[in-house]
Design an enzyme around this catalytic site. Structure first.
Site, PDB file in Angstrom:
ATOM      1  N   SER A  88      -6.877  37.159  36.317  1.00 28.52           N
ATOM      2  CA  SER A  88      -6.331  38.040  35.279  1.00 28.52           C
ATOM      3  C   SER A  88      -7.256  39.227  35.046  1.00 28.52           C
ATOM      4  CB  SER A  88      -6.175  37.269  33.974  1.00 28.52           C
ATOM      5  OG  SER A  88      -7.417  36.706  33.584  1.00 28.52           O
ATOM      6  N   ASP A  89      -6.688  40.337  34.582  1.00 31.78           N
ATOM      7  CA  ASP A  89      -7.541  41.417  34.083  1.00 31.78           C
ATOM      8  C   ASP A  89      -8.170  40.932  32.770  1.00 31.78           C
ATOM      9  OD1 ASP A  89      -8.898  43.773  33.719  1.00 31.78           O
ATOM     10  OD2 ASP A  89      -7.154  45.074  33.995  1.00 31.78           O
ATOM     11  N   TRP A  90      -9.187  41.625  32.338  1.00 29.25           N
ATOM     12  CA  TRP A  90     -10.017  41.168  31.211  1.00 29.25           C
ATOM     13  C   TRP A  90      -9.248  41.281  29.886  1.00 29.25           C
ATOM     14  CZ3 TRP A  90     -11.627  40.386  35.614  1.00 29.25           C
ATOM     15  CH2 TRP A  90     -12.941  40.065  35.958  1.00 29.25           C
ATOM     16  N   GLY A  91      -8.613  40.196  29.492  1.00 29.00           N
ATOM     17  CA  GLY A  91      -7.805  40.224  28.274  1.00 29.00           C
ATOM     18  C   GLY A  91      -6.319  40.285  28.562  1.00 29.00           C
TER      19      GLY A  91
END
Ligand code: BGC
Length: 631
Positions: A285-288
């Site tokens: 996942s991307d950060w958040g």
């Protein structure tokens, strides 16, 4: 990473404890650990290691930590994380599996900002758009190998790049990280870069999947497009990059696609990426970018990155509970882990540990960046053959762009802090996604080296009247113009500050003026008719000053091809007004991609509009691909 870098309080929530280092960590490779045999295929090695793992060990591989101390958060990174790094996933010493040490990004080894540690000083490639403008996969691969080697030498074995979202939106704040508006060009160039990165035993991460084409509202917007049009445009770029480069991982993006968050879109992840394209690697996942446990796990997310950015640690205790209750089948966890292990074995992460002990040859690496930029600079205009510049003339006036000190680079998570430090320290913004960083590769010094007998003068350009007076007396003028851009915000398609006014005044005073653009992407050029020549240099990278001087004086022909369209006015764009404009921060909105698959020049061709880009001959381009491309 602005978004939830402020949202980090919820971190007292249950997080799985890191597995304790095992006493058998130093046990020699033996028949009991057959997955360490490099002669076996990566998939087989993954199966063998998986069979030896406990549930807790499996869970530890799908759950990532931020590598840096977070300001204002109750969070301390695991001690083994590298200071100022983007991420960390613990290893399993008992099984001989190293941790994953993650760094940004596609332009070189970045450092996360903090006053608590020194920045890593590393070599920056020019913008992704410059590399794309070379139309030269060989150069892209060399650049990938250069940054991959610097990552490995810095102790990293996962590099969060390249970025290959299509440049659909000329105001998109991260265009400088991306490759093109055309999926064939973007996919071939990013694919070559991936091959280069992974040749250095570092996993490349193709990002941001998918349709993360603007920064405004990136966490909440829904990119709405038909499945067919998506597959023929943004998704096609990924499909080609995967075929060409075989990245170990793909990063799912912040935005929603047709209403569903990308990291929980079964259509994007399970159906298209893993099903139709047969992607054997893992999705991080991307950060958040994670919003649920079961929804993400069942859609095809394999690893939650830097959980502190998410509202909760979804793949921590919550995933454990979902497995226990059967809401996520045990086979899904095995699939996640098997994919991660397979990529680690395939890239050589296990067989060639990144110790961080290797030396970096900075001059050699800057030369790689320089050759990339030399082929990536695009000649937009050359009236009367004013370029190349003569080596004999009276006075040459150089104006602006801090050309006496360096070349501009983009902001956000991808910022590479250069060897020698920021050439123009103190420029705003002082917080993330700043600072504005200039790489200490000064065009002025390189220009002086090219024309030692010419009287060369430099003015910073802040005083327009003084610049005009000096320009009127000079034989030739080179005017450096800049547009700084950074992750988390979009930019108007214009130069910063009053540079349009400066260029208009200087070109009126001296018709022999060459404008050099250091921009994120296309800018409107109201003064175009008056400038004798215009070069698009993008963000020129660690060898940028020398590359520019060599092009200006004709040591190298400016052979770059535009990888995107410069509009003559914003009215020509599919969205004259950027989607999300005026929408309160955090409020979801729709970005309806009415251009469908007709991105960039295709949109202009379909609508019969005048554009500044020369027609691309993609057939000719394809002749440059390696003979074994696609196999
Ligand atoms: C960016 C990614 C980056 C990650 C880690 C995110 O905010 O969108 O491109 O890799 O942060 O720094």
């Amino acid at each position: 990473m602005l978004h939830s870098r402020a949202l980090l309080l919820a971190l007292t929530l249950a997080v799985l404890p890191l597995p304790a280092p095992s006493a058998s960590a130093a046990a020699p490779q033996s028949a009991q650990r057959p997955w360490l045999d490099p002669s076996l295929p990566p998939g087989r090695r993954a199966d063998l290691a998986l069979a030896a793992m406990t549930r807790a060990e499996k869970l530890s591989l799908v759950f990532g930590y931020m590598g840096s101390v977070m300001p204002s958060a109750h969070y301390t990174p695991p001690p083994q994380a590298l200071p100022g790094s983007a991420g960390f996933v613990p290893g399993i010493a008992r099984l001989g599996l190293p941790p994953q040490w993650l760094t940004d990004g596609g332009l070189g080894v970045a450092t996360q900002r903090s006053s608590l540690y020194a920045y890593r000083e590393r070599t920056a490639l020019p913008s992704g758009l410059a590399t794309a403008a070379t139309w030269n996969p060989g150069l892209a691969e060399k650049g990938g190998a250069m940054i991959g080697a610097e990552a490995h030498a810095s102790g990293f074995n996962v590099l969060l790049g390249p970025g290959l979202d299509l440049v659909r939106e000329v105001r998109g704040g991260r265009s400088f990280e991306y490759a093109a508006e055309d999926p064939l060009l973007a996919g071939m160039i990013a694919g070559a870069e991936i091959r280069g990165i992974q040749s250095q035993h570092v996993i490349a991460v193709a990002k941001h999947y998918a349709l993360n084409d603007q920064e405004t509202g990136r966490n909440v917007l829904s990119a709405n497009i038909s499945a067919a049009a998506a597959r023929e445009s943004d998704l096609l770029a990924f499909e080609l990059a995967l075929e060409q480069g075989g990245p170990g991982a793909v990063m799912c993006s912040y935005n929603r696609v047709n209403g569903v968050h990308a990291c929980e879109s079964g259509w994007l992840l399970d159906r298209v990426l893993k099903g139709d394209w047969g992607f054997p690697g893992y999705v991080m996942s991307d950060w958040g970018a994670v919003h649920g446990t079961v929804s993400s796990a069942l859609a095809g997310l394999d690893q939650e990155s830097a959980y502190v950015f998410d509202r909760k640690p979804y793949f921590g205790a919550a995933l454990s509970a979902a497995l226990a209750s059967g809401r996520v089948p045990a086979a899904r966890l095995d699939d996640m882990v098997r994919r991660i292990l397979r990529s680690m074995f395939a890239a050589g992460v296990v067989d060639h540990p990144a110790t961080g002990a290797a030396a970096i040859d900075f001059p050699a690496d800057a030369a790689v960046a320089q050759s990339d930029e030399e082929e990536g600079i695009v000649l937009l205009k050359n009236a009367g053959g004013i370029l190349p510049l003569p080596r004999a003339m009276g006075e040459l006036l150089v104006i602006g762009g801090h050309a006496d000190r360096g070349v501009l680079s983009g902001g956000g998570s991808s910022t590479v802090f250069p060897a020698g430090g920021n050439a123009v320290p103190g420029l705003p913004p002082s917080g993330w996604p700043g600072p504005e960083v200039y790489l200490p590769s000064a065009p002025l010094g390189a220009i002086m080296g090219e024309a030692p007998r010419v009287n060369i003068r430099y003015l910073e350009g802040a005083d327009i009247a003084a610049a005009v007076r000096a320009a009127a007396r000079a034989d030739r003028v080179i005017l450096f113009a800049t547009q700084w851009s950074a992750e988390s915000r979009d930019v108007p398609a214009t130069l910063d500050g009053d540079q349009d006014e400066l260029i208009a005044a200087v070109t009126a005073a001296n018709p022999h003026t060459v404008v050099v653009l250091e921009t994120n992407g296309p800018v409107l050029m109201p003064w175009l008719g008056k400038a004798a020549a215009v070069l698009e240099a993008w963000y020129p990278g660690s060898g940028g000053g020398a590359a520019l001087a060599r092009v200006l004086f004709g040591d190298v022909d400016p052979s770059g091809h535009l990888p995107l369209t410069f509009p003559a006015s914003l009215e020509q764009l599919p969205h004259p007004v950027l989607p999300g404009t005026g929408v309160p921060e955090g409020q979801p909105f729709d970005a309806d991609y009415k251009a469908g698959a007709a991105v960039g020049y295709k949109w202009f061709d379909e609508s019969g509009m005048k554009r500044l880009r020369r027609r691309a001959d993609l057939h000719t381009l394809s002749l440059q691909w390696p003979a074994d491309a696609g196999q």
